[in-house]
Design a protein around this motif. Structure first.
Motif, PDB file in Angstrom:
ATOM      1  N   GLU A 415     -30.726   2.795 -24.728  1.00 34.12           N
ATOM      2  CA  GLU A 415     -29.936   2.527 -23.511  1.00 34.12           C
ATOM      3  C   GLU A 415     -28.459   2.822 -23.732  1.00 34.12           C
ATOM      4  OE1 GLU A 415     -32.008   0.188 -24.722  1.00 34.12           O
ATOM      5  OE2 GLU A 415     -33.543  -0.116 -23.164  1.00 34.12           O
ATOM      6  N   GLN A 418     -27.744   6.458 -23.584  1.00 34.96           N
ATOM      7  CA  GLN A 418     -27.859   6.966 -22.213  1.00 34.96           C
ATOM      8  C   GLN A 418     -26.611   6.623 -21.403  1.00 34.96           C
ATOM      9  OE1 GLN A 418     -30.450   8.960 -21.112  1.00 34.96           O
ATOM     10  NE2 GLN A 418     -28.934   9.291 -19.488  1.00 34.96           N
ATOM     11  N   SER A 419     -26.117   5.422 -21.596  1.00 32.51           N
ATOM     12  CA  SER A 419     -24.939   5.020 -20.819  1.00 32.51           C
ATOM     13  C   SER A 419     -23.751   5.919 -21.158  1.00 32.51           C
ATOM     14  CB  SER A 419     -24.601   3.545 -21.079  1.00 32.51           C
ATOM     15  OG  SER A 419     -24.032   3.381 -22.374  1.00 32.51           O
ATOM     16  N   ASP A 422     -24.253   9.347 -19.563  1.00 26.73           N
ATOM     17  CA  ASP A 422     -23.970   9.304 -18.124  1.00 26.73           C
ATOM     18  C   ASP A 422     -22.462   9.345 -17.860  1.00 26.73           C
ATOM     19  OD1 ASP A 422     -26.651   9.151 -17.734  1.00 26.73           O
ATOM     20  OD2 ASP A 422     -26.704   6.991 -17.338  1.00 26.73           O
ATOM     21  N   THR A 425     -21.526  12.946 -18.122  1.00 30.44           N
ATOM     22  CA  THR A 425     -22.116  13.836 -17.097  1.00 30.44           C
ATOM     23  C   THR A 425     -21.538  13.549 -15.727  1.00 30.44           C
ATOM     24  OG1 THR A 425     -24.053  12.434 -17.429  1.00 30.44           O
ATOM     25  CG2 THR A 425     -24.318  14.749 -17.931  1.00 30.44           C
ATOM     26  N   ASP A 426     -21.239  12.283 -15.439  1.00 26.63           N
ATOM     27  CA  ASP A 426     -20.648  12.044 -14.117  1.00 26.63           C
ATOM     28  C   ASP A 426     -19.110  12.018 -14.175  1.00 26.63           C
ATOM     29  OD1 ASP A 426     -19.915   9.518 -14.976  1.00 26.63           O
ATOM     30  OD2 ASP A 426     -21.590   8.511 -14.017  1.00 26.63           O
TER      31      ASP A 426
END
Length: 1031
Positions: A415, A418-419, A422, A425-426
């Motif tokens: 997790e 992934q955070s 993100d 990516t954003d």
RNA sequence: GGGCGAUUGGCUCAGUUGGUUAGAGCGCUGCUUUCACACGGCAGAGGUCACUGGUUCGAAUCCAGUAUCGCCCACCA
């Protein structure tokens, strides 16, 4: 009175002192101004800073100073990193060298005390270097990754993750350094090629059936590890595997270069014959494996299974491979897949342990000889091939690494990773240059769990207490006890019970605070604290918020988190940047910074990275001594482009004659060098003998900083000129519209340059910012504006105009100093002081009192209304005419002091511009301008240069100077150039495709320029004819 | 093995979305020292933009391939 060189050695310390006294660096959490925060990538306390740090910190300081001047409440958070294993290893090595002691002789507390001493010493040195460079950190906030604040953040984070089950314990193969007796991370391991052997031997098959082989042959480079073997593997489908390799080789043969064809063909032949000779046997072994058959492990007297696993490559060796899960990373994987037992055969110091029976106590080389000899006695030894072996070594102790099975704590990454992915990516976190996103995302994408325990004494001790060897009854009652403690001290402990080995259980308690009262209670139940410490990156990962006081909800944290930007080097994007992002998100639910800038690396003249161990490292202090801090900073910023690493040839500076001697591979590793210029010897960092040590030491520097040093000098002297000519300065309001062209030109250029520099710094284009300022300051401000201002500022000049010129000059210098201050803080601050004395109120159009420091003055904002394209165009026309006159003068060898009569043929509109500049033609080109205008006639003995773009003809009267040959030479050459261009353009315009397909304006421009060239050609041809006639 | 980047005058590097004659600093050549700066000023020489193809009216710039170098990651019984 003002010296003609900037004496940085004298000025810099005083300036630093003044900034310090005025608290210019301090950030105020109570301020209403918008915040701007950068945290420093904390340098390791292992040693002094080198030029790489110099670059890193220069770039940060440029941004920090710029933002501070722009009115942000600016915090640059300073600090250093305890750098776990690196620092401990340095101190341990010194201990060994100087006192012949190991850490075990000292004990944990004493060793840690020694490392703190080391840390204090080097931290002082590092901070001294940073301060000398002018780094405007808020020094009162200095942090250390091992200080109390950071410790609190570390424990809070660990406690939180433990509670969320994101921290777990597991056995893993680690890179074991048998000298330091610790696990080292993969990036602290390097490979070294050693001569070794490939040993073949045979394990007997237990109860072979008729037709089955009696032995299995295996091959290994590490025979002694066979004592820990728990299986022999064979490929599950040897036929298919062989066919695949053969196919691949055949494809390779098709497009193999000529010189490699033979080798590839030989490989193909080998594979074919191998398939023929070995496939049946391998297939049979595969079947035996499927059948669960066993082989006898000699010397250890154990039965171990044959297993089918793809790790066994049928094309290599004997096609079978021994599996030692506890001592080889690949075998470990096989062991996991095949559920094999793992037998550890080593003690932490690298000797063989009790599991090896009679080999116990032997070192690895001893055990190897013994095992080989014993196998030979048993008749199980086959061929021994010579072979080069890549052997992993510890970067710290330089001794071979042993893969070793150990209990480790892990952070579960699924997790968290992934955070952090993100966030990028954003674009909550933007990475510059963007190409580094990929590496970041790929690395996190693997989501590999993060082993965080280190078997060291220097670091944050893991806040876990445990007791193992419990049966299930004991475990239950222990759990109940812990439950009780948890109730007594709410929020202080997390605990869990876990398997401990095959049969027993263990209880693990994580305690939140360092001085928690729960500790005594927990320890009273026989639990002891884990001896390991955390990976140094664990505390570094918290740096952006731990330094601001988290987990306390401080005003600072509120004001300065998240930070705005992070400036760092590319090799720690994954190790550090990624982990800061995920920890920031975990602890505060906000990314730690909006932008990350990755700067280039500094390489030496041979293209190698700088390091002390190569002898090519450069100490910023040496550069500062020789060139000054501003030159260091400007030079580094100038070289820091986006695409290229910085190649920086390095020289020794001879301490006797100050000559610079290029570093070569040879002399950079020598203890002493004889200066080729004065032939006196000097010592290097490698000097060991007393004789060498007595020699003077050569500083390692780079002449790459000369340009910057010259630039500092240029700026200093232009300032000096301005100051000397501001005598009697009176501030007065200025009506920009009525200013002479050169003043409006300067204001226009300032508007442009200000906007370019601001954009460049905003987008991390430091090189661009430095170059823009260099060109403007040197070529425009000094070479033109100052030169032009000379007659206006002269004492006998018109008083009204002189006052105006002084106001504009003061303003121009003021703006230039502000623009340059982030890059060159010392010289600009120094001049700022002088300027403030003579012109405390200044500014165009309206003078106002100025700030007492350049450092805290407002950074210029581009005044759009001052930008005037027309003026800039007209001025460049003037500049081109000056150049034309100089060119003619030079080609005619006209002595500099002689004045030459000049006529300028131009359009009526230009005349009104050029007429008032007559004095400047005289000042800049020694020209006595006699005629300006459309009907200008050539001189009797005329040198002529046409400037077609400006529609200007420049005539110089050569009456007194004519050198016919020289003039003919110049004209013939010019004609040649013109003719070449005409040919090119005619060809282009004759091309139907070009005319019909290229945009109209491009074609039109070509036509226009062609006709201009033709006019010029005619003119030059005529001039030549005329000259020849004369001669 | 995978990824990223680089290759431009003797050296170190720029070169924006393809468009006149490819720029800078150092070094080199010539001239220049009362006049802010010789750590200065002026002028000049020096480049078939690694190579081979392609796209285009036009390529240092875009595409493909080759070579060399560097960095990161993985792997090496």
């Amino acid at each position: 009175m003002i010296p003609n060189r900037f004496d940085h050695a004298d000025a810099a310390p005083r300036i630093l002192d003044r900034w310090d006294t005025a608290h210019c660096n301090r950030a105020d959490a109570e301020s209403d101004k918008p915040p701007f925060t950068i945290v420093i990538p904390p340098p390791n306390v292992t040693g002094a800073l080198h030029l790489g740090h110099g670059l890193n910190n220069t770039l940060q300081d440029i941004v920090v100073r710029c933002r501070r001047m722009q009115g942000y409440e600016t915090l640059w958070m300073p600090g250093t990193d305890h750098a776990g294993i690196a620092t401990q290893a340095v101190v341990e090595r010194r201990l060994k060298e100087q006192e012949n002691l190991t850490r075990h002789d000292l004990g944990r507390d004493e060793l840690v005390r020694r490392i703190w001493q080391w840390k204090d010493q080097y931290e002082t040195r590092i901070l001294g270097q940073l301060k000398r460079m002018g780094c405007s950190c808020d020094w009162d906030r200095l942090r250390f990754t091992l200080d109390q604040r950071c410790a609190k953040a570390v424990r809070e984070t660990f406690f939180d993750l433990f509670g969320k089950f994101r921290i777990y314990r597991g056995k893993r193969l680690v890179n074991w350094d048998t000298f330091l007796q610790t696990a080292v991370s993969d990036d602290e391991v390097f490979s070294q090629t050693k001569k070794g052997h490939f040993w073949h031997f045979r394990y007997p098959v237990i109860d072979p059936k008729p037709g089955e082989p009696t032995h299995v042959e295996i091959a290994t480079t590490r025979p002694e590890t066979m004592l820990g073997d728990t299986a022999v593997a064979v490929h599950p489908d040897p036929a298919a595997a062989l066919a695949a390799v053969e196919q691949a080789t055949r494809e390779k043969l098709v497009d193999a270069p000529e010189k490699e064809r033979a080798a590839v063909q030989a490989e193909l032949d080998r594979l074919a014959s191998r398939t023929e000779s070995m496939l049946p046997a391998l297939t049979q072994l595969r079947d035996m494996a499927a059948d669960g058959r066993l082989v006898q492990l000699p010397l250890a007297d154990r039965a171990i299974p044959l297993v089918a696993d793809e790790w066994a490559k049928p094309e290599l060796g004997s096609g079978c491979v021994k599996i030692t899960p506890a001592h080889d990373p690949n075998d470990y994987e096989v062991g996991q897949r095949q559920s094999l037992p793992m037998i550890n055969i080593l003690n932490p110091d690298g000797t063989f342990n009790a599991a090896t029976g009679k080999y116990e106590g032997l070192t690895i080389p001893q055990a190897r000889r013994a095992v080989v000899a014993d196998l030979e006695d048993l008749g199980l030894l086959g061929d021994i091939e010579d072979r080069d072996i890549e052997l992993p070594h510890s970067d710290r102790s330089k001794t071979p690494i042993e893969p070793y099975l150990a209990d480790q704590w892990f952070v579960a990454m699924a997790e968290l990773a992934q955070s952090a992915m993100d966030a990028v990516t954003d674009e909550r976190v933007k990475i510059f240059p963007a190409r580094y996103r990929k590496g970041y995302l790929d690395w996190l994408g693997e989501k590999r769990d993060w082993p965080v325990s280190r078997q060291l004494w220097w670091g944050h001790r893991i806040p876990i207490w445990s007791r193992g060897g419990l049966d299930s009854g004991q475990a239950d009652s222990m759990a109940a006890e812990m439950q009780q403690i948890a109730k007594t001290y709410p929020g202080q402990i997390h605990f869990r019970v876990d398997a401990d080995g095959e049969r027993s259980q263990a209880v693990f308690v994580c305690i939140r605070e360092e001085n928690s009262p729960a500790i005594a209670d927990v320890e009273s139940h026989g639990l002891t604290q884990d001896p390991d410490v955390l990976d140094t990156w664990f505390s570094s990962a918290l740096w952006p918020h731990s330094t601001l006081g988290w987990p306390e909800q401080t005003r600072e944290l509120d004001k300065f988190y998240p930070t705005q930007t992070l400036i760092t080097s590319r090799d720690i994007i994954t190790l550090w940047v990624a982990r800061m992002v995920l920890m920031g998100l975990n602890n505060l639910d906000r990314v730690p910074f909006d932008e990350v800038f990755i700067h280039p690396k500094i390489l030496d003249g041979l293209g190698e990275t700088m390091s002390k161990s190569k002898g090519n490292g450069v100490d910023p202090n040496d550069i500062i001594d020789k060139f000054g801090p501003d030159s260091l900073r400007f030079g580094l910023a100038r070289l820091a482009t986006e695409t290229q690493d910085v190649r920086m040839p390095v020289q020794y500076e001879c301490p006797s004659c100050e000559k610079l001697i290029d570093q070569t591979k040879k002399n950079r590793s020598a203890p002493r060098v004889d200066c080729p210029a004065c032939s006196k010897p000097f010592r290097t960092q490698w000097a060991e003998s007393d004789e060498d040590k007595a020699l003077p030491k050569a500083a390692v520097v780079s002449e790459r900083f000369e340009t910057a040093r010259n630039f500092v000098n240029k700026l200093w002297n232009a300032s000096r000129f301005a100051l000397l000519n501001l005598e009697g300065f009176q501030p007065q309001p200025i009506d920009v519209a009525t200013l002479p062209i050169e003043d409006r030109w300067l204001l226009s250029r300032l508007a442009t340059v200000t906007s370019e520099v601001t954009t460049a710094i905003d987008t991390y284009q430091f090189s661009e910012a430095a170059r823009t300022l260099y060109d403007f300051a040197w070529d425009e401000f000094c070479s033109f504006y100052v030169e032009i201002a000379k007659p206006r500022l002269a004492e006998d000049a018109d008083a009204t105009d002189r006052a105006i010129a002084q106001n504009v000059m003061a303003h121009g210098l003021d703006q230039l100093l502000r623009l340059l201050h982030p890059i060159m803080p010392f010289v600009t601050e120094s001049v700022w002081g002088f300027l403030g004395e003579i012109a405390p109120q200044r500014g165009v159009p309206t003078p106002a009192p100025v700030e007492s420091f350049a450092m805290t003055a407002a950074f210029p904002v581009s005044v759009e209304s001052h930008y005037d394209a027309q003026i800039e165009r007209q001025f460049s026309e003037f500049q081109r005419i000056i150049a034309a006159i100089r060119q003619i003068r030079a080609s005619q060898n006209i002595p500099p002091r002689e004045t030459v009569p000049v006529a300028i043929g131009c359009q009526e509109s230009s005349r009104s511009l050029l007429q008032p500049m007559t004095a400047y033609f005289a000042a800049l080109a020694g020209a006595d301008v006699q005629q300006i205008g459309p009907e200008t006639a050539a001189f009797e003995t005329d040198a002529h240069l046409a400037l077609p773009e400006a529609q200007v003809d420049v005539h110089v009267d050569l009456e007194r100077f004519i050198d016919v040959d020289a003039e003919l030479f110049r004209l013939e050459k010019l004609l040649g150039q013109i003719t070449n261009q005409i040919t090119g353009k005619e060809k282009k315009l004759a091309n139907e495709n070009f005319v019909s397909r290229a945009p109209v304006d491009v074609v039109m421009n070509e036509r226009k320029s062609l006709s201009g060239l033709k006019d010029q050609q005619d003119a030059v041809t005529r001039d030549i004819a005329k000259l020849k006639q004369k001669a």
